[in-house]
Design an enzyme around this catalytic site. Structure first.
Site, PDB file in Angstrom:
ATOM      1  CG  HIS A 219       8.850   1.071  -0.772  1.00 15.69           C
ATOM      2  ND1 HIS A 219       7.988   1.329   0.270  1.00 15.69           N
ATOM      3  CD2 HIS A 219       8.275   1.630  -1.863  1.00 15.69           C
ATOM      4  CE1 HIS A 219       6.940   2.001  -0.177  1.00 15.69           C
ATOM      5  NE2 HIS A 219       7.102   2.207  -1.467  1.00 15.69           N
TER       6      HIS A 219
ATOM      7  CG  ASP B  60       7.383   1.396   3.422  1.00 17.38           C
ATOM      8  OD1 ASP B  60       6.704   0.931   2.481  1.00 17.38           O
ATOM      9  OD2 ASP B  60       8.614   1.550   3.346  1.00 17.38           O
ATOM     10  CG  HIS B  61       2.356   0.354   0.256  1.00 18.92           C
ATOM     11  ND1 HIS B  61       3.001   1.470  -0.230  1.00 18.92           N
ATOM     12  CD2 HIS B  61       2.454  -0.580  -0.713  1.00 18.92           C
ATOM     13  CE1 HIS B  61       3.454   1.225  -1.441  1.00 18.92           C
ATOM     14  NE2 HIS B  61       3.144  -0.007  -1.766  1.00 18.92           N
TER      15      HIS B  61
END
Length: 507
Positions: A260, A197-198
């Site tokens: 996110h 998950d960036h």
């Protein structure tokens, strides 16, 4: 790569061991726009590996030279890291190779295995391999199964390693997430799997843990005794662009909240881990997700709001509504906005509402976490309006931290104003910046899974989201509120807080 073309390695965790990276979906948008530029950035910081090769794998037929050229064009136009030095790119590109094949074809994986053996022998890479899945999610099971059948999922020697990075979305509901987890763990061990998950690669997200657990002035206040509420906003000005067909099957709840936003929630609410290692941090994050009060029909009706952007003005341009976008049904009920109130039933956070919201075509692009503190128990200045103290973590576009407090305005009268102390990463630490993707790829290459998701964490997040999806799916006649492009969402989102005597703090 020549030493005089390199920058320092201080931004990342230092060089990994020699390795081969296989990038599945190498001809796709994500690979060109994010992953390859991130690896280029790592190489320039001496943090990709002392020796390395990157093998692109996709269906599109292409030679090594064509792959290098198209990757270079993309990096020069899309890279987050700024202007690309031609000499640095040429040195990096010499390590790029390409193989075309169908993701379900066993022969393609036999060719991949032979190519890796040859490159590893030529470059003395020691058998270390990273597989990066940058493909559509429906392809994940095919790639994983074929890697297992080809014998590529296990290290070739006791001193080498094999790891796999899997992009979100990891499933589209709890059932499919469990099925994908089973498929992956039938082939790989959990310690080999890095679900990316960036958002977790951004400095401010990581600094949230540092802010809490290394500063004595914050941790004592980080609980129900002093915190009034928490607000987490992930706002985008973009619409669905050319991804209308994809978004119709996804929606904001799956796309943003399940991944996110719940990641940010768990980091805000997490208990101090025993140590800053992957197992300890992931265990504490899991406890937070398991402590969030489950949604039922009544709670969804009262505490979750969805919306869909309508035509409107943004930056002086008239933009179409969601239902006017290509690939979107004119009767679509897919949400482009979600706001929700979560309650965490544990000792630290009992009674403190966590308000979450995300949406497309909102007034400004911003992701931030706002901690609002309770007012002082005895207000000496009762006849004067006083804003509550707030701690704001700006995650994007400008990373930083802000603290607000009341101060007397100049003059003879007792007038109180709200002032901010602002910390900017750019001003505090200079212009040096790093890509979130590069941070996470470097962590994976070094075997540090702290900022990645574990299988049980993914399933816990889907367990929270599934009941909301079920209620919305059953309510086929329910109207999805619209909000004008360039606004902060539907009116129902404001009412969610106003009924509690609060309001959104818009970035």
């Amino acid at each position: 790569m020549a030493e005089d073309t390199k920058r320092t390695g201080s931004l990342y965790g230092g060089a990994a061991e020699p390795c081969a990276v296989v990038l599945f979906g190498a001809s796709g948008d994500l690979a060109k726009r994010k992953v390859i530029p991130a690896m280029f950035d790592l190489a320039n910081h001496n943090s990709l590996g002392s020796r390395y090769v990157i093998v692109g794998f996709a269906r599109t037929p292409m030679s090594d030279e064509n792959f290098r050229a198209t990757a270079g064009d993309a990096a020069k136009t899309m890279s987050e890291i700024g202007p690309v030095d031609p000499k640095q790119w040429d040195a990096f590109a010499s390590a790029l190779y390409y193989l075309s094949g169908d993701y379900s074809d066993p022969q393609a994986y036999e060719q991949l295995a032979k190519r890796l053996i040859q490159l590893e022998a030529d470059k003395k890479l020691g058998g270390n391999r990273l597989f990066y899945l940058s493909t559509p999610p429906e392809v994940y099971p095919h790639i994983v199964e074929q890697l297992g059948r080809a014998g590529l999922a296990r290290p070739s020697s006791p001193n080498s390693w094999v790891r796999i990075i899997i992009e979100k979305p990891f499933g589209r509901d709890l059932a499919t997430a469990k099925e994908l987890n089973k498929t992956v763990l039938d082939v790989f061990e959990e310690k080999q799997v890095y679900r990316i998950d960036h958002y977790l690669g951004k400095d401010t997200v990581q600094n949230l843990l540092v802010l809490r657990f290394s500063n004595g002035i914050f941790e004592p206040l980080w609980n129900r005794n002093y915190v009034d509420c928490v607000q987490i906003t992930a706002a985008e000005t973009l619409g669905v662009e050319r991804r209308g067909g994809f978004y119709e099957t996804t929606g904001a709840l799956r796309d943003m909240i399940q991944s996110h936003v719940l990641q940010l929630t768990s980091l805000v609410a997490v208990e101090p881990p025993a140590s800053f290692d992957a197992t300890s941090v992931q265990n504490e994050k899991l406890k937070v997700l398991q402590s969030i009060r489950p949604f039922n029909l009544e709670m969804v009706a009262q505490s979750v709001v969805r919306g869909q952007y309508a035509p409107g003005q943004l930056d002086g341009k008239h933009l179409p509504g969601y239902r006017e976008e290509p690939g979107v049904s004119q009767t679509s009920r897919t949400e482009t906005f979600v706001a929700a109130c979560l309650l965490i039933d544990n000792w630290r956070w009992a009674g403190v509402p966590f308000y979450l919201r995300t949406g497309k075509r909102l007034a400004t692009r911003s992701t931030e976490i706002m901690i609002q503190f309770k007012c002082a128990p005895h207000i000496v200045f009762r006849d004067r309006a006083i804003e509550p103290n707030r701690l704001i973590l700006n995650i994007q576009p400008e990373e930083g931290i802000s603290v607000s407090f009341g101060a007397k305005r100049p003059g003879t009268e007792m007038r109180i104003g709200n002032v901010n102390m602002n910390f900017s990463y750019k001003e505090g630490f200079g212009e040096a910046s790093r890509s979130a993707y590069a941070t996470l790829v470097n962590d994976c290459l070094r075997g540090d899974a702290t900022l990645f998701d574990r299988g049980d964490n993914v399933e816990a997040a889907w367990s929270l989201v599934d009941p909301i999806l079920d209620v919305w799916s059953a309510a086929k006649s329910a109207k999805v509120p619209e909000y004008p492009t360039g606004s902060w969402g539907p009116r129902e989102s404001d009412l969610l807080l106003e009924r509690d005597g609060r309001r959104w703090l818009n970035p």
